[in-house]
Design a protein around this motif. Structure first.
Motif, short mmCIF file in Angstrom:
data_model
loop_
_atom_site.label_atom_id
_atom_site.label_comp_id
_atom_site.label_asym_id
_atom_site.label_seq_id
_atom_site.Cartn_x
_atom_site.Cartn_y
_atom_site.Cartn_z
N ALA A 38 2.34 11.67 -5.85
CA ALA A 38 3.25 11.01 -4.91
C ALA A 38 3.70 12.08 -3.93
N THR A 39 4.23 11.64 -2.80
CA THR A 39 4.79 12.59 -1.84
C THR A 39 6.26 12.78 -2.18
N ILE B 265 -0.03 2.58 -5.59
CA ILE B 265 0.69 2.48 -4.32
C ILE B 265 1.05 3.89 -3.84
N ALA B 266 0.75 4.20 -2.58
CA ALA B 266 1.13 5.51 -2.04
C ALA B 266 2.66 5.58 -2.03
N THR B 267 3.19 6.51 -2.82
CA THR B 267 4.63 6.53 -3.10
C THR B 267 5.27 7.78 -2.52
N ILE B 268 6.40 7.58 -1.87
CA ILE B 268 7.21 8.69 -1.37
C ILE B 268 8.52 8.65 -2.15
N ASP C 27 0.83 -1.21 0.00
CA ASP C 27 0.00 0.00 0.00
C ASP C 27 0.86 1.25 0.00
N SER C 28 2.10 1.12 0.47
CA SER C 28 2.98 2.29 0.55
C SER C 28 4.41 1.86 0.25
N LEU D 183 5.80 1.89 6.85
CA LEU D 183 5.59 1.63 5.42
C LEU D 183 5.62 0.14 5.12
N ASP D 184 5.05 -0.20 3.94
CA ASP D 184 5.08 -1.59 3.47
C ASP D 184 6.36 -1.91 2.70
N PRO E 231 8.39 8.42 8.39
CA PRO E 231 6.97 8.42 7.99
C PRO E 231 6.06 8.64 9.18
N ILE F 143 8.59 3.72 -0.34
CA ILE F 143 9.48 4.88 -0.49
C ILE F 143 10.61 4.51 -1.45
#
Ligand SMILES: C[S@@+](CC[C@H](N)C(=O)[O-])C[C@H]1O[C@@H](n2cnc3c(N)ncnc32)[C@H](O)[C@@H]1O
Length: 201
Positions: free
Chosen positions: A92-93, A66-69, A45-46, A108-109, A104, A48
Motif C-alpha cells: 500500500a502507499t 484495491i490500490a490503497t493509500i 480500484d483505489s 480516487l474511487d 493524489p 484512501i
C-alpha cells in the motif's frame, strides 16, 4: 513527525506510543465486513484511509486487490501499518503527515472514513469536505462512519446526521435513501457510528 497543535486536537503520536488508543476495535469494523460482503467495495480500484492509525482495514483493502493509500500524522501508526503489510506480504502507499494537505496524482474511487472526521477539530470540517471532494472522481464514494455523540467537546467530536447533511450538501453529494445502519463502538461507551455511503457528484 511532530504533531502540529493548530492542526490536531491531540498528541496522537504520544497516544500510540503509550498504547492509549480506546478508539481501536479488536478486528475489522463490522460495517467494513458488511460493506465488503454486500459487494459495496467491488467497483473500487483505489481507496484512501485518512487518519488510518493502526486500523486493520488498510491491509484488508490491499488484500482485496484495491490500490490503497494509508495516511496518518503518527510515525508509530505508519510504521505499524508498514510492518503489518510486510507481514501479510501486501503493498500500500503510506503517507506520513497532514492528510488534508495530500493530493493524489489521479482522482480516487473511494475514501474510507473511520474515526477520522470525529477526531479532527470541527473547525477543519469544511476543509475536510473540500479535500475529500477533490480526492474523489465524479461518482467516487465516501464510505463514512459518523460517530454519534451527544456530549460537547472531544475528540471524538459528534457527527450528527443533521451536521453531516450540512457538511456534505446534496448539490455535491448523493445521499442514500435508506436509513443508515448503526454500529455501537465496543469501547467508547457504546457510542454508535452510522454507516453512510456518499457519492461525489
Ligand atoms: C481516533 S484515531 C482513528 C485511527 C483509525 N482510523 C482507527 O479507526 O483505528 C484518529 C487518527 O487520525 C490521525 N490524524 C489526526 N489528524 C490527522 C491529520 N491532520 N492528518 C493525518 N492523520 C491525522 C491520528 O494520528 C489518529 O491515528
Amino acid at each position: 513527525m511532530t504533531t502540529d497543535e493548530t492542526r490536531s486536537a491531540l498528541d496522537w503520536e504520544q497516544r500510540f506510543v503509550e498504547d492509549s488508543t480506546p478508539w481501536e476495535r479488536p478486528g475489522l469494523h463490522p460495517a467494513f465486513v458488511d460493506w465488503q460482503a454486500s459487494g459495496a467495495f467491488d467497483g473500487l480500484d483505489s481507496v484512501i484511509v485518512p487518519g488510518c492509525g493502526r486500523a486493520p482495514e488498510v491491509a484488508a483493502f490491499a488484500d482485496a486487490g484495491i490500490a490503497t493509500i494509508a495516511a496518518d500524522l503518527s510515525t508509530t501508526a505508519i510504521n505499524w501499518q508498514r510492518k503489518r503489510l510486510e507481514e501479510c506480504d501486501l503493498t500500500a502507499t503510506l503517507f506520513e503527515g497532514d492528510v488534508l494537505a495530500w493530493r493524489p496524482d489521479a482522482p480516487l474511487d473511494g475514501v474510507y472514513e473511520q474515526t477520522f472526521l470525529c477526531a479532527i477539530p470541527p473547525r477543519l470540517r469544511t476543509e475536510y469536505e473540500a479535500t475529500v471532494y477533490a480526492w474523489l472522481k465524479p461518482g467516487g464514494q465516501l464510505f463514512a462512519l459518523f460517530m454519534q455523540k451527544a456530549e460537547r467537546g472531544g475528540p471524538p467530536y459528534g457527527c450528527s446526521l443533521d451536521a453531516m447533511r450540512a457538511l456534505f450538501p446534496a448539490d455535491r453529494w448523493t445521499w442514500p435513501k435508506t436509513s443508515p445502519a448503526s454500529y455501537p463502538h465496543p469501547s467508547l461507551n457504546g457510542k454508535p457510528e452510522l454507516a453512510v455511503i456518499l457519492e461525489r457528484r
